[in-house]
Scaffold this motif. Structure first.
Motif, PDB file in Angstrom:
ATOM      1  N   LEU A   1       0.834  -1.203   0.000  1.00  0.00           N
ATOM      2  CA  LEU A   1       0.000   0.000   0.000  1.00  0.00           C
ATOM      3  C   LEU A   1       0.874   1.260   0.000  1.00  0.00           C
ATOM      4  CD1 LEU A   1      -3.048  -0.934   2.242  1.00  0.00           C
ATOM      5  CD2 LEU A   1      -2.567  -1.459  -0.139  1.00  0.00           C
TER       6      LEU A   1
ATOM      7  N   ARG B   1     -10.799   4.042  -2.078  1.00  0.00           N
ATOM      8  CA  ARG B   1      -9.844   5.146  -2.109  1.00  0.00           C
ATOM      9  C   ARG B   1     -10.272   6.200  -3.129  1.00  0.00           C
ATOM     10  NH1 ARG B   1      -5.254   6.407  -4.718  1.00  0.00           N
ATOM     11  NH2 ARG B   1      -3.912   7.692  -3.385  1.00  0.00           N
ATOM     12  N   GLU B   2     -10.659   5.726  -4.312  1.00  0.00           N
ATOM     13  CA  GLU B   2     -11.064   6.640  -5.379  1.00  0.00           C
ATOM     14  C   GLU B   2     -12.358   7.378  -4.996  1.00  0.00           C
ATOM     15  OE1 GLU B   2      -9.274   7.045  -8.201  1.00  0.00           O
ATOM     16  OE2 GLU B   2     -10.710   8.363  -9.235  1.00  0.00           O
TER      17      GLU B   2
ATOM     18  N   SER C   1     -11.477  10.100  -2.586  1.00  0.00           N
ATOM     19  CA  SER C   1     -10.816  11.281  -3.125  1.00  0.00           C
ATOM     20  C   SER C   1     -11.805  12.118  -3.941  1.00  0.00           C
ATOM     21  CB  SER C   1      -9.587  10.896  -3.948  1.00  0.00           C
ATOM     22  OG  SER C   1      -9.980  10.429  -5.209  1.00  0.00           O
TER      23      SER C   1
ATOM     24  N   TRP D   1      -1.063   4.471  -1.336  1.00  0.00           N
ATOM     25  CA  TRP D   1      -2.391   4.454  -0.732  1.00  0.00           C
ATOM     26  C   TRP D   1      -2.252   4.660   0.773  1.00  0.00           C
ATOM     27  CZ3 TRP D   1      -5.258  -0.385  -3.202  1.00  0.00           C
ATOM     28  CH2 TRP D   1      -5.238  -0.237  -4.591  1.00  0.00           C
ATOM     29  N   GLU D   2      -3.293   5.261   1.361  1.00  0.00           N
ATOM     30  CA  GLU D   2      -3.295   5.408   2.819  1.00  0.00           C
ATOM     31  C   GLU D   2      -3.430   4.043   3.497  1.00  0.00           C
ATOM     32  OE1 GLU D   2      -6.465   8.071   4.400  1.00  0.00           O
ATOM     33  OE2 GLU D   2      -6.314   8.853   2.363  1.00  0.00           O
TER      34      GLU D   2
ATOM     35  N   LEU E   1       2.156   1.817  -3.408  1.00  0.00           N
ATOM     36  CA  LEU E   1       1.095   2.316  -4.287  1.00  0.00           C
ATOM     37  C   LEU E   1       0.725   3.756  -3.963  1.00  0.00           C
ATOM     38  CD1 LEU E   1      -1.227  -0.828  -4.250  1.00  0.00           C
ATOM     39  CD2 LEU E   1      -0.165   0.145  -6.304  1.00  0.00           C
TER      40      LEU E   1
ATOM     41  N   ALA F   1      -9.170  -0.076  -3.883  1.00  0.00           N
ATOM     42  CA  ALA F   1      -8.961   1.035  -4.818  1.00  0.00           C
ATOM     43  C   ALA F   1     -10.267   1.804  -5.027  1.00  0.00           C
ATOM     44  CB  ALA F   1      -8.419   0.516  -6.147  1.00  0.00           C
TER      45      ALA F   1
ATOM     46  N   HIS G   1      -9.028  -5.398   3.203  1.00  0.00           N
ATOM     47  CA  HIS G   1      -7.638  -5.459   3.640  1.00  0.00           C
ATOM     48  C   HIS G   1      -7.350  -6.815   4.288  1.00  0.00           C
ATOM     49  CE1 HIS G   1      -3.742  -3.967   4.688  1.00  0.00           C
ATOM     50  NE2 HIS G   1      -3.940  -4.300   5.947  1.00  0.00           N
TER      51      HIS G   1
ATOM     52  N   SER H   1      -6.053   0.082  -9.426  1.00  0.00           N
ATOM     53  CA  SER H   1      -6.194   1.523  -9.334  1.00  0.00           C
ATOM     54  C   SER H   1      -6.752   2.106 -10.641  1.00  0.00           C
ATOM     55  CB  SER H   1      -4.821   2.097  -9.029  1.00  0.00           C
ATOM     56  OG  SER H   1      -4.917   3.323  -8.419  1.00  0.00           O
TER      57      SER H   1
ATOM     58  N   GLY I   1      -1.918  -4.096  -7.961  1.00  0.00           N
ATOM     59  CA  GLY I   1      -2.397  -2.879  -7.317  1.00  0.00           C
ATOM     60  C   GLY I   1      -2.544  -1.734  -8.306  1.00  0.00           C
TER      61      GLY I   1
ATOM     62  N   PRO J   1      -5.281   1.355   5.348  1.00  0.00           N
ATOM     63  CA  PRO J   1      -6.712   1.127   5.535  1.00  0.00           C
ATOM     64  C   PRO J   1      -6.992   0.850   7.014  1.00  0.00           C
ATOM     65  CG  PRO J   1      -5.676  -0.866   4.764  1.00  0.00           C
ATOM     66  CD  PRO J   1      -4.585   0.152   4.898  1.00  0.00           C
TER      67      PRO J   1
END
Lengths: 213, 213
Positions: free
Chosen positions: A113, B201-202, B205, A118-119, A116, B198, A128, A158, A154, A121
């Motif tokens: 993560l 996350r998307e 945002s 990404w924060e 990538l 993902a 996760h 995305s 990943g 989770p």
């Protein structure tokens, strides 16, 4: 429209619609007499979503109710409603099937993560947990699962999320949420089927020996 | 190694190993006395694969036997052995759950494969049937499933297949087939988990409203 028309237009049997109404998967229609109610386009859409969850997504009825409740929860913003709905879906790896997760798999998932961008989770996020448990299985069987191997997955996830959200943006408000949940569930088999077809094709082009050769 | 060591090194209980031996998921060991047999590294590997199929892939024991038989069938080339093994896996969309497929979904699936430059699959290929049935569900619910929407999924599946096959190329012969089957099964939950993460996350945002804002 009346119940009979709702059944005809949706292709869902009357008995199933009545069951969904009783179970709270479908909001009640507008009462027009002691024995009749009227249903609108939103009922037709909601019925479609309930069927997508239950028939294609193999979601139990009680779970479908949770998911739909999150979709309807106007006290939350769109992002939180979608997050709650998706995390109410049955997890990708069912807990009772999963091995206890390993510390090194947790570490790898975290590194993935980070790589990538990404924060972190929520540690109890079901997706996760499914990821960590899938990495645990790969590790314990000695198959490749370095961050470098996981990274392309990943990155592609995305890209898919971006194109999925572009699609969803064509829908408004609650309808957008319904579409988001439906597309999450309905595109999973599309993705897995295409990957298996692509595997067969790639194996063919690398390893097929000429017939009778 | 003896049965006890096989159990210890694999982490699979003795009773399970004996069951797999009886069911033909694991080839018999080399007899060294009336009551004892010796097992090798290939048994350890095969045991891992059987567990990956049954525990992670949710494959029934009888199906796992079919898959492993295809892996071992030296009368076929690597490509056909892999094809047979993967098409023996439980389909992505279970038949009893699938709606009858529509002609237009079949047409769309064909157009998609043409656009991807893939050959026509065998009409009874289970992954192809799963794809058509997933498109039927999207269509019947009125969700977007034009070839233009499906194409990014196909392109990404193709990229994944290439990187997966590069990984598999590190293994030789039957071991390569074992790895191919294991990676097909074990990377499916990786892919779906990452896609759900993902999505969240998307959505965050794009749609998250500031706390207390």
């Amino acid at each position: 429209m009346r119940l009979a028309e709702l059944s005809e237009r949706s292709g869902v049997p009357l008995a199933t619609i009545k069951y969904y109404l009783r179970e709270g998967l479908l909001p009640p229609g507008e009462r027009i007499s002691a024995t009749q109610a009227r249903y609108g386009e939103e009922h037709l859409r909601r019925l479609g979503l309930a069927r997508a969850l239950i028939q294609v997504g193999r979601v139990p009825v009680a779970t479908a109710r949770e998911v739909l409740r999150a979709v309807d929860d106007e006290s939350l913003d769109l992002s939180r409603r979608l997050g709650t709905a998706v995390s109410s879906l049955p997890p990708v790896v069912r807990e009772e099937k999963a091995e206890p997760v390993s510390t090194s798999a947790q570490q790898r998932a975290r590194e993935l993560l980070t790589a990538l961008g990404w924060e972190d989770p929520h540690p109890n996020d079901p997706s996760h947990l499914s990821l960590v448990s899938a990495i645990t299985a790969l590790e314990s069987l000695g198959y490749p699962c370095e961050v470098a191997h996981l990274l392309p997955y990943g990155r592609l996830a995305s890209e898919l999320a971006t194109s999925d959200m572009d699609l969803m943006a064509e829908f408004e408000g609650t309808t957008r949420l319904e579409a988001a949940v439906a597309l999450t569930v309905l595109y999973e088999p599309v993705l897995l089927s295409l990957r298996r077809l692509a595997h067969a094709r790639e194996a063919d082009s690398r390893y097929r020996e000429p017939e009778g050769g």
